[in-house]
Design a protein around this motif. Structure first.
Motif, PDB file in Angstrom:
ATOM      1  N   GLU A 404       0.843  -1.203   0.000  1.00  6.10           N
ATOM      2  CA  GLU A 404       0.000   0.000   0.000  1.00  6.10           C
ATOM      3  C   GLU A 404       0.877   1.250   0.000  1.00  6.10           C
ATOM      4  N   ASN A 405       1.490   1.488  -1.167  1.00 11.93           N
ATOM      5  CA  ASN A 405       2.378   2.640  -1.352  1.00 11.93           C
ATOM      6  C   ASN A 405       2.074   3.211  -2.733  1.00 11.93           C
ATOM      7  N   GLU A 406       1.693   4.472  -2.775  1.00 14.76           N
ATOM      8  CA  GLU A 406       1.225   5.044  -4.040  1.00 14.76           C
ATOM      9  C   GLU A 406       2.283   4.997  -5.131  1.00 14.76           C
ATOM     10  N   ILE A 433      -5.768   4.662  -1.333  1.00 17.07           N
ATOM     11  CA  ILE A 433      -5.145   5.552  -2.328  1.00 17.07           C
ATOM     12  C   ILE A 433      -6.132   5.874  -3.449  1.00 17.07           C
ATOM     13  N   SER A 434      -6.178   7.128  -3.827  1.00 20.95           N
ATOM     14  CA  SER A 434      -7.127   7.608  -4.825  1.00 20.95           C
ATOM     15  C   SER A 434      -6.989   6.867  -6.153  1.00 20.95           C
ATOM     16  N   ILE A 435      -8.085   6.327  -6.638  1.00 22.80           N
ATOM     17  CA  ILE A 435      -8.120   5.649  -7.931  1.00 22.80           C
ATOM     18  C   ILE A 435      -7.866   6.653  -9.055  1.00 22.80           C
ATOM     19  N   THR A 436      -8.384   7.855  -8.897  1.00 26.28           N
ATOM     20  CA  THR A 436      -8.170   8.892  -9.909  1.00 26.28           C
ATOM     21  C   THR A 436      -6.691   9.232 -10.016  1.00 26.28           C
ATOM     22  N   ARG A 437      -5.993   9.346  -8.887  1.00 26.64           N
ATOM     23  CA  ARG A 437      -4.561   9.653  -8.928  1.00 26.64           C
ATOM     24  C   ARG A 437      -3.761   8.488  -9.500  1.00 26.64           C
ATOM     25  N   LEU A 438      -4.103   7.268  -9.100  1.00 28.20           N
ATOM     26  CA  LEU A 438      -3.383   6.109  -9.621  1.00 28.20           C
ATOM     27  C   LEU A 438      -3.557   5.971 -11.127  1.00 28.20           C
ATOM     28  N   CYS A 496     -12.947   8.640  -3.385  1.00 28.50           N
ATOM     29  CA  CYS A 496     -12.681   9.676  -2.401  1.00 28.50           C
ATOM     30  C   CYS A 496     -11.702   9.070  -1.408  1.00 28.50           C
ATOM     31  N   PRO A 497     -11.070   9.863  -0.559  1.00 31.04           N
ATOM     32  CA  PRO A 497     -10.144   9.278   0.416  1.00 31.04           C
ATOM     33  C   PRO A 497     -10.830   8.221   1.283  1.00 31.04           C
ATOM     34  N   GLY A 498     -10.274   7.003   1.279  1.00 27.91           N
ATOM     35  CA  GLY A 498     -10.829   5.927   2.083  1.00 27.91           C
ATOM     36  C   GLY A 498     -12.028   5.249   1.458  1.00 27.91           C
ATOM     37  N   PHE A 499     -12.496   5.779   0.300  1.00 31.65           N
ATOM     38  CA  PHE A 499     -13.670   5.232  -0.385  1.00 31.65           C
ATOM     39  C   PHE A 499     -14.877   5.273   0.554  1.00 31.65           C
ATOM     40  N   LEU A 500     -15.480   4.139   0.856  1.00 32.37           N
ATOM     41  CA  LEU A 500     -16.668   4.182   1.722  1.00 32.37           C
ATOM     42  C   LEU A 500     -16.368   3.650   3.119  1.00 32.37           C
ATOM     43  N   VAL A 501     -15.990   2.378   3.219  1.00 35.97           N
ATOM     44  CA  VAL A 501     -15.864   1.735   4.532  1.00 35.97           C
ATOM     45  C   VAL A 501     -14.782   2.396   5.377  1.00 35.97           C
ATOM     46  N   ASN A 502     -13.598   2.579   4.818  1.00 37.66           N
ATOM     47  CA  ASN A 502     -12.531   3.195   5.616  1.00 37.66           C
ATOM     48  C   ASN A 502     -12.812   4.664   5.904  1.00 37.66           C
ATOM     49  N   ARG A 503     -13.492   5.332   4.985  1.00 38.56           N
ATOM     50  CA  ARG A 503     -13.825   6.739   5.230  1.00 38.56           C
ATOM     51  C   ARG A 503     -14.702   6.887   6.463  1.00 38.56           C
ATOM     52  N   VAL A 551      -2.543   3.769  11.303  1.00 41.00           N
ATOM     53  CA  VAL A 551      -1.937   5.100  11.355  1.00 41.00           C
ATOM     54  C   VAL A 551      -1.760   5.651   9.941  1.00 41.00           C
ATOM     55  N   HIS A 552      -1.321   4.791   9.010  1.00 43.19           N
ATOM     56  CA  HIS A 552      -1.178   5.221   7.620  1.00 43.19           C
ATOM     57  C   HIS A 552      -2.531   5.680   7.062  1.00 43.19           C
ATOM     58  N   ALA A 553      -3.571   4.881   7.270  1.00 44.75           N
ATOM     59  CA  ALA A 553      -4.893   5.223   6.748  1.00 44.75           C
ATOM     60  C   ALA A 553      -5.438   6.482   7.422  1.00 44.75           C
ATOM     61  N   ALA A 554      -5.198   6.631   8.719  1.00 42.65           N
ATOM     62  CA  ALA A 554      -5.665   7.818   9.433  1.00 42.65           C
ATOM     63  C   ALA A 554      -5.021   9.078   8.863  1.00 42.65           C
ATOM     64  N   ASN A 555      -3.752   8.993   8.474  1.00 44.52           N
ATOM     65  CA  ASN A 555      -3.074  10.146   7.870  1.00 44.52           C
ATOM     66  C   ASN A 555      -3.693  10.497   6.514  1.00 44.52           C
ATOM     67  N   VAL A 556      -4.057   9.466   5.747  1.00 46.46           N
ATOM     68  CA  VAL A 556      -4.722   9.704   4.459  1.00 46.46           C
ATOM     69  C   VAL A 556      -6.059  10.402   4.689  1.00 46.46           C
ATOM     70  N   MET A 557      -6.814   9.920   5.683  1.00 49.66           N
ATOM     71  CA  MET A 557      -8.116  10.517   5.992  1.00 49.66           C
ATOM     72  C   MET A 557      -7.951  11.965   6.465  1.00 49.66           C
ATOM     73  N   ALA A 558      -6.936  12.212   7.298  1.00 50.35           N
ATOM     74  CA  ALA A 558      -6.705  13.560   7.818  1.00 50.35           C
ATOM     75  C   ALA A 558      -6.354  14.525   6.698  1.00 50.35           C
ATOM     76  N   GLU A 559      -5.588  14.053   5.733  1.00 51.64           N
ATOM     77  CA  GLU A 559      -5.229  14.885   4.585  1.00 51.64           C
ATOM     78  C   GLU A 559      -6.452  15.155   3.709  1.00 51.64           C
ATOM     79  N   GLY A 560      -7.303  14.148   3.564  1.00 47.85           N
ATOM     80  CA  GLY A 560      -8.478  14.309   2.713  1.00 47.85           C
ATOM     81  C   GLY A 560      -9.591  15.117   3.340  1.00 47.85           C
ATOM     82  N   PHE A 561      -9.750  15.014   4.668  1.00 47.37           N
ATOM     83  CA  PHE A 561     -10.851  15.697   5.359  1.00 47.37           C
ATOM     84  C   PHE A 561     -10.303  16.389   6.615  1.00 47.37           C
TER      85      PHE A 561
END
Length: 715
Positions: A404-406, A433-438, A496-503, A551-561
Motif C-alpha cells: 500500500e504505497n502510491e 489511495i485515490s483511484i483517480t490519482r493512480l 474519495c479518500p478511504g472510499f466508503l468503509v474506511n472513510r 496510522v497510515h490510513a488515518a493520515n490519508v483521511m486527515a489529509e483528505g478531510f
C-alpha cells in the motif's frame, strides 16, 4: 382440472389421485405471497368438494419447491401491535390444518429449496420425499422472528424437541442426508426419480400399507415427554441456545419458550401459542432490522446483477499481482469459484507464501469433508504462479495487490498495463489511495478501477468496486461481474479518500482516540462497544487491522478531510505505532497476543500499556455507557450520511450492507442508517449538540437537520 389459478393448479390423476402443483406465474420461484395463500384457500375448497379422491400429491412446477413467505409483504407489519400482527399467520395456518386433515393421505415431492413456509406446508403433509438436490430449513430466526405456520408445533413432534430446536435456532439449511437421518423426511430420491417415489409412497398409503393416521395423531397430540424429562430437556436446551444466540437475538430462545409452553397442548392450542410468540417478536426492532438486512441484501444483489448484465464480455481468466496473504487469498477465492488465475510476484518467496495461503484454505475444506482431495488438486492447478508477465495478454482482469504505497503501485500498474490486452480491466486492491490519482500514469484510465477486498479475503463478503474520474461503465460492469463470480457482495462507490468503509471507519477510531485522551479506559470502551454488538471493540479491532496500517490510513483521511479528521492532539494509537506495537501481526498492540492450543492468537492484557500511553491520556475517568456509544458512533453515522449525500454510495441500503459485510456492524441493528432511524433523529441531534465541543465530526449535515425538522427517516 379441479382448480386453476396463476399460483397453483389441482388436477386429477390416474387412480383417483389429486395433484396440487405450486407454480407461481411470472416468478422464477414459488413463494407464499398473499395471492398464493388466497389461491390455496380456494383450491382446498375445490378439493374438499371433489368426490372420489383417494390421495393427494403435492409438487412444484419450479426448480425449487417453495422459498417461503414473501418478505416484502411482511414489512407492512412493523409498527403494528401484537393484536394486529397475529392474523397475519391465521389464514395459512387454517390452510395447512385443512391440508393435514383431508380424509385421505398426502405426500409431497420436495424437488428443491423448501424454506420457512415451504417446509411448513411439507410438515402438514403425511409423507415427505426429498430430492437429492433439495435443501430444507426454517430460517425465520435469522429474520428475528419464528416459524408462524406450524413449524414450532409440527417439527418437534416429528423429529424431537432437541433436533427441532437446533434446526430453528440456527436457521440452517439441511441437506437430504441430514433431513432423512433426523426423520424430517421419509425418503430421498434422485431428481429424475422423485415424482415416481412420491407417488409410490402415496399409493402405498392409499392401499393401507402405510399408516398415515397414526402419523397425524403424533402431530396433533402433546409432546411425548413427562414432566421430569421436559424439565431436564428444556433446561439444557435453553442454556445452550441462550449461550449461542446471545442477548441481542431474542428469536432463538423464544422458539424454545413457545415449544415448552405448548408441549402438553393440542395442535390448535399450540398454534395459538406460536402465533403469540410470532407477533411478540415481530414488534421488536431486531426483527425490523434483520428483515431490513434481508431486503437490502436482495436489493444489493439486484444492483450487482444489473451491472453484470452491462458487461460486454465474461471474465474467464484473471491475474493477481502480489502473492502475499492478500494476493494468495484473492487467488484462492478466484480459483475456488471457477476462474483460473495467474499469481505474479517479484520473488519466489512471495509465490510460495501465496500458494501456501491457498493450500491452507483448501486443506481446511478437505479436513472438514467439504471438498475432495481431487477437487483441491483441481483448484490448486488453476492457480498459475509466475515471476513474469508471460500469458498476461490472455487475461480479462488483473487485480493489483502489492504494498500500500502510491509510488510502488503507480509503477507496477503502468508496467502491467503494457503487458495486458488493450481491452483488459486493470484494478487496484488499494484500501486508501485515490483511484483517480493512480490512473494518472495509465494510458487507458477508462479500463482502470478499484477492487478493494477485505482481509481475510475468503471470509469477508464485501468488495468495494471504486470508480475513478475516468473509469468507464464497462470496466465497472466487468469488475462487478468478477466479484459476483467470486461469490462476493459488490458495492459500487465513487472515488474519495478511504472510499466508503474506511472513510466512515476512521471517524469511529477518532472517537476512540478522543475518549482515551479524555481519560477513558480502552478495555472499558471495548466492552461497551462489544455489548453494543460489534464483534470486537475499537482497541481490539485496531490491533487486528494493524496499528501501522491504521496510522497510515488515518493520515490519508486527515489529509483528505482535515476539517473533521485531523486531530489536534497526539493519540494513543500513534504512541503504539512509535513503540512498534503493531497489533496481532507482531504480537503486541493495545493488547498482547499468545498462541492458544488451536494455533490462534489469544488476546491478553498487559497493564504496562497504560503507562506507555499515560502521557497522551487524561486521568482515568468513568464514562456513561451511552456517552461512550454516542462518542464512538456519531462521527461514523454523520460521515456515512455525508457519503450518501455526496453520491459516494448509491443508497442507505448499500451503505448499511457495506458496513455489515466489511467491518461487522451489528446485524441485529440493521446498519448505521437503520440504527439512526431506530433511535430517532431527535436523539442523534441531541447527542450532536451535547458533544459539539468535540468538533465538526459531531456536526449534523444540512440534510440531517432537514430530516429532523420534517420528521423524515432513511427507510
Amino acid at each position: 382440472m379441479i382448480y386453476q389459478s396463476d399460483q397453483l393448479t389441482i388436477t386429477r390423476l390416474e387412480g383417483d389421485i389429486a395433484e396440487l402443483n405450486f407454480d407461481l406465474q411470472g416468478e422464477s420461484v414459488n413463494k407464499f405471497d398473499q395471492a398464493t395463500v388466497a389461491s390455496l384457500t380456494a383450491g382446498l375448497d375445490a378439493l374438499e368438494a371433489e368426490s372420489g379422491i383417494k390421495g393427494l400429491l403435492v409438487t412444484s412446477g419450479k426448480p425449487v419447491f417453495i422459498v417461503g413467505a414473501d418478505i416484502t409483504e411482511f414489512v407492512s407489519l412493523f409498527g403494528a401491535s401484537k393484536e394486529e400482527i397475529k392474523p397475519f399467520t391465521g389464514t395459512n395456518n387454517k390452510n395447512f390444518n385443512r391440508l393435514a386433515a383431508l380424509p385421505y393421505p398426502s405426500a409431497v415431492a420436495i424437488n428443491g429449496f423448501a424454506m420457512g413456509g415451504g417446509l411448513e406446508v411439507c410438515l402438514a403433509c403425511d409423507f415427505r420425499i426429498m430430492s437429492t438436490a433439495a435443501k430444507v430449513g426454517l430460517p425465520e430466526t435469522k429474520l428475528g422472528i419464528l416459524p408462524g405456520w406450524g413449524g414450532t408445533v409440527r417439527l418437534p413432534r416429528i423429529i424431537g424437541v432437541d433436533e427441532a430446536v437446533m434446526w430453528m435456532a440456527t436457521g440452517a439449511d439441511k441437506r437430504p442426508d441430514d433431513a432423512l437421518k433426523a426423520g424430517a423426511v421419509d425418503a430421498i430420491a434422485a431428481p429424475e426419480q422423485l415424482r415416481d417415489v412420491a407417488l409410490a409412497t402415496l399409493n402405498n398409503a392409499v392401499e393401507g400399507n402405510l399408516d398415515y393416521e397414526a402419523r397425524r395423531a403424533e402431530k396433533h397430540g402433546p409432546l411425548p415427554l413427562n414432566d421430569i424429562e421436559a424439565m431436564m430437556s428444556f433446561f439444557t436446551i435453553k442454556s445452550m441456545v441462550g449461550q449461542q444466540a446471545g442477548k441481542n437475538y431474542p428469536a432463538p430462545i423464544k422458539v424454545v419458550d413457545v415449544i415448552e409452553q405448548a408441549r402438553k397442548m393440542s395442535l390448535e392450542e399450540a398454534l395459538d401459542v406460536e402465533a403469540e410468540g410470532f407477533a411478540e417478536l415481530a414488534t421488536t426492532p431486531v426483527a425490523a432490522a434483520l428483515v431490513g438486512v434481508f431486503l437490502n441484501d436482495q436489493l444489493l444483489g439486484k444492483v450487482a446483477k444489473g451491472w453484470e448484465k452491462k458487461a460486454d464480455k465474461k471474465i474467464e481468466h484473471a491475474a493477481v499481482l502480489g502473492a502475499g496473504i492478500m494476493g494468495g487469498g484473492i487467488a484462492y477465492q478466484s480459483a475456488f469459484k471457477g476462474t483460473p488465475i495467474k499469481m505474479k510476484d517479484i520473488n519466489q518467496d512471495g509465490l510460495d507464501l501465496g500458494l501456501s495461503e491457498a493450500n491452507k484454505l483448501l486443506a481446511k475444506r478437505v479436513a472438514k469433508g467439504r471438498m475432495t482431495p481431487a477437487k483441491m488438486g483441481d483448484v490448486l492447478n488453476s492457480i498459475d504462479p509466475t515471476l513474469t508477465y508471460a500469458g498476461f495478454e490472455d487475461v480479462d482482469i488483473v487485480v493489483e495487490a502489492v504494498v500500500e504505497n502510491e509510488k510502488v503501485k503507480g509503477i507496477v500498474l503502468a508496467e502491467t498495463e503494457k503487458n495486458i490486452d488493450k481491452d483488459a480491466v486493470l484494478a487496484s486492491n488499494t484500501s486508501t489511495i485515490s483511484i483517480t490519482r493512480l490512473a494518472e500514469n495509465l494510458e487507458r484510465p477508462e479500463n482502470f478501477c478499484g477492487m478493494h477486498f477485505f482481509n481475510p479475503v475468503h471470509a469477508m463478503p464485501l468488495v468495494e468496486v471504486i470508480r475513478g474520474e475516468k473509469t468507464s461503465d464497462n470496466a465497472i460492469a466487468r469488475t462487478v461481474a468478477y466479484a459476483n463470480k467470486m461469490g462476493k457482495k459488490a458495492v459500487v462507490v465513487n472515488d474519495c479518500p478511504g472510499f466508503l468503509v474506511n472513510r466512515v471507519l476512521f471517524p469511529y477510531f477518532g472517537g476512540f482516540n478522543a475518549l482515551l485522551r479524555d481519560g477513558a479506559d480502552f478495555q472499558a470502551i471495548d466492552k461497551v462497544m462489544e455489548r453494543f454488538g460489534w464483534p470486537m471493540g475499537p482497541a481490539y479491532l485496531m490491533d487486528v487491522v494493524g496499528i501501522d496500517t491504521g496510522v497510515h490510513a488515518a493520515n490519508v483521511m486527515a489529509e483528505g478531510f482535515p476539517d473533521r479528521m485531523q486531530p489536534d492532539f497526539k493519540s494513543a494509537t500513534e504512541v503504539m505505532f512509535e513503540l512498534e506495537r503493531y497489533g496481532q501481526k507482531n504480537g503486541k498492540g493495545f493488547y498482547e497476543y499468545v498462541t492458544d492450543k488451536r494455533g490462534k492468537p489469544k488476546k491478553v492484557v498487559n497493564e504496562d500499556v497504560y503507562g506507555m500511553i499515560a502521557d497522551v491520556c487524561g486521568d482515568r475517568a468513568e464514562f456513561e455507557k451511552d456517552d461512550i456509544i454516542m462518542r464512538m458512533m456519531l462521527p461514523m453515522a454523520i460521515e456515512m450520511a455525508r457519503c450518501v449525500e455526496e453520491g459516494i454510495v448509491g443508497t442507505p441500503a448499500e451503505a448499511d450492507l457495506a458496513l455489515l459485510y466489511g467491518v461487522g456492524f451489528p446485524p441485529f441493528r440493521g446498519g448505521i442508517f437503520r440504527w439512526m432511524d431506530t433511535v430517532g433523529m431527535a436523539t442523534i441531534a441531541a447527542a450532536s449538540e451535547k458533544f459539539a465541543s468535540l468538533g465538526k465530526a459531531y456536526e449534523l449535515t444540512d440534510n440531517m437537520k432537514d430530516m429532523l425538522a420534517n420528521g423524515k427517516t432513511y427507510y
